[in-house]
Enzyme design. Sequence first.
Site: not given
Ligand code: ATP
Ligand code: MG
Length: 556
Positions: A37, A262, A272
């Site tokens: 995102e 994760r 983020k």
């Molecule tokens: P955040 O919680 O940091 O905002 P998010 O999951 O909202 O992260 P996205 O941009 O939606 O961020 O993530 C893109 C991809 O990265 C998703 O498929 C998510 O599962 C993966 N992802 C995000 N954080 C992690 C993590 N700590 N470990 C493994 N995969 C991750």
């Molecule tokens: Mg997300």
Amino acid sequence: MTGETMSQNFIHDIMDEELAVGGRCEGKQVHTRFPPEPNGFLHIGHAKAIYVDFGTAEKYRGICNLRMDDTNPTKEDELYVNAIKEDIKWLGYDWKDRFYFASDYFEKMYGYAVELIQKGLAYVCELSAEEMREKRGDISKPAESPYRDRPIDESLELFEKMKQGAFPEGTMTLRAKIDLASGNFNMRDPVIYRISFMYHHRSADKWCIYPMYDFAHPLEDAIEGITHSLCSLEFEAHRPLYDWFIQNVSAPSKPRQIEFARLNINYTVLSKRKLRQLVEENLVAGWDDPRMPTLSGLRRRGYTPLAIRNFCERIGVSKADSTVEYGFLEHCLREDLNQSATRVMAVLRPLKLTITNYSEDKEEIFEVENNPNREEDGKRNVTFSKHLYIDQDDFLEEPVKKYFRLFPGNEVRLKGSYVVKCTGCVKDDDCNVVEVLAEYDPESKGGNPADGRKIKGTIHWVDSKSCIPAEVRLYNPLFTEADPDTGKNFLEYLNPDSLETLHDCKVEAGLMNADAQQRYQFMRMGYFCLDSSDSTNEKLVFNRSVTLKDGFKGKS
Ligand code: ATP
Ligand code: MG
């Protein structure tokens, strides 16, 4: 692509079965995607997801899409889109021409929503968010929305009007009609469209209804022909919904979602939202502050793509949640830099060393190896004269036990040049040592005494005539607590000593032409690189990427 092959994990076991004769994907090409995102910069947790998505595609000679998941109009930004692309390229992955925006599918998604209404599987609901929460709230079967059995035609008409902007935000939603008795709350008639008059970074004001993530994501995957939708574990409970949407609309393909744990790392935060807070409240110097766990921060700190890929490979992929030690990330960097970094000498906290029996106008040049692990990296010249600098730590007037560096009467080797014997020191009015005095042994050129006597200590030095000034930044963990989320607010545990700036360092002359891409080992001090933002020809600024030995200090 990286040319490395990812180790087999449980996702690959599933894929192997599905690709085998008679399997769901027999004869198909593996097709994955990474769907960030664009509401912040990527962090090391995303590197794990990128490794899994792109690395798996590479392992199976498949393809991987990069898709901006920009269905939420409130926070997305072009700046983030570009930063995300840069970070993925830097890590060593290439989506080629498969770069997409989820917002490009808004028209198709709208069509699928209409299809659900036509099938009697979705309805326009006029409950407010709060009313909905009240009705959906507990384990027992929730109360039905009074709009659940609204005639199909009425829902179709209202949904069309929602799209045209006839109703204010919050007054209506489109909900899937699934199962109010489900033990899985996600299946209790989830909202799939909401009204929002926010400006969207790509579709501008074209839409005032936006699809919810759970509806949009499986359809994005299906539209792109994704075979395996790999994501983190928090989406596990959403999988039945993912499958429900795929089954109930005329989606062009049927992807399968597989979840993995994760990445969590101690002494930092991987969210983020929290990272954005650090940036917006100026608690760090931006998304690429070298203390940040963002890929741009790690890059500026001196991390290499190989070190990060090795880290991702070695932490493995499983379904078990765990927290990895920050020290392990550092270990992976050290391992790479030990092989690749150019060795140089730099004095971080300078103290004058005067060789009293060396002629004032004499100067010698010594050849020193650039990398003992790589002979092909050759040698470089360093100059030597009567006036040198050593590090303050390398002299003690009164030595402690096992101290083999300079103290009155002791001999040390000045790396690559001569053996010197300390004869005393000079102090200022406040009794601070301001200069160390020593005599050199002319028969020890290159560092080894002619008579073969043993010299225990070797210290680094720079020539005062030719050395150049530099600023050096040393880093400590950003948080003082292993899990910054234990308390009420993670900011309580921000480490006030996470950055230490040394302004008066002296580095060997060759670093005048230091290369921004190059990694250096400052002998005995750690691995360093030029700071990509603040270093200039007039004022060199180095970041310590990591110390030489595994001395990760969580608590400061
Ligand atoms: P955040 O919680 O940091 O905002 P998010 O999951 O909202 O992260 P996205 O941009 O939606 O961020 O993530 C893109 C991809 O990265 C998703 O498929 C998510 O599962 C993966 N992802 C995000 N954080 C992690 C993590 N700590 N470990 C493994 N995969 C991750
Ligand atoms: Mg997300």
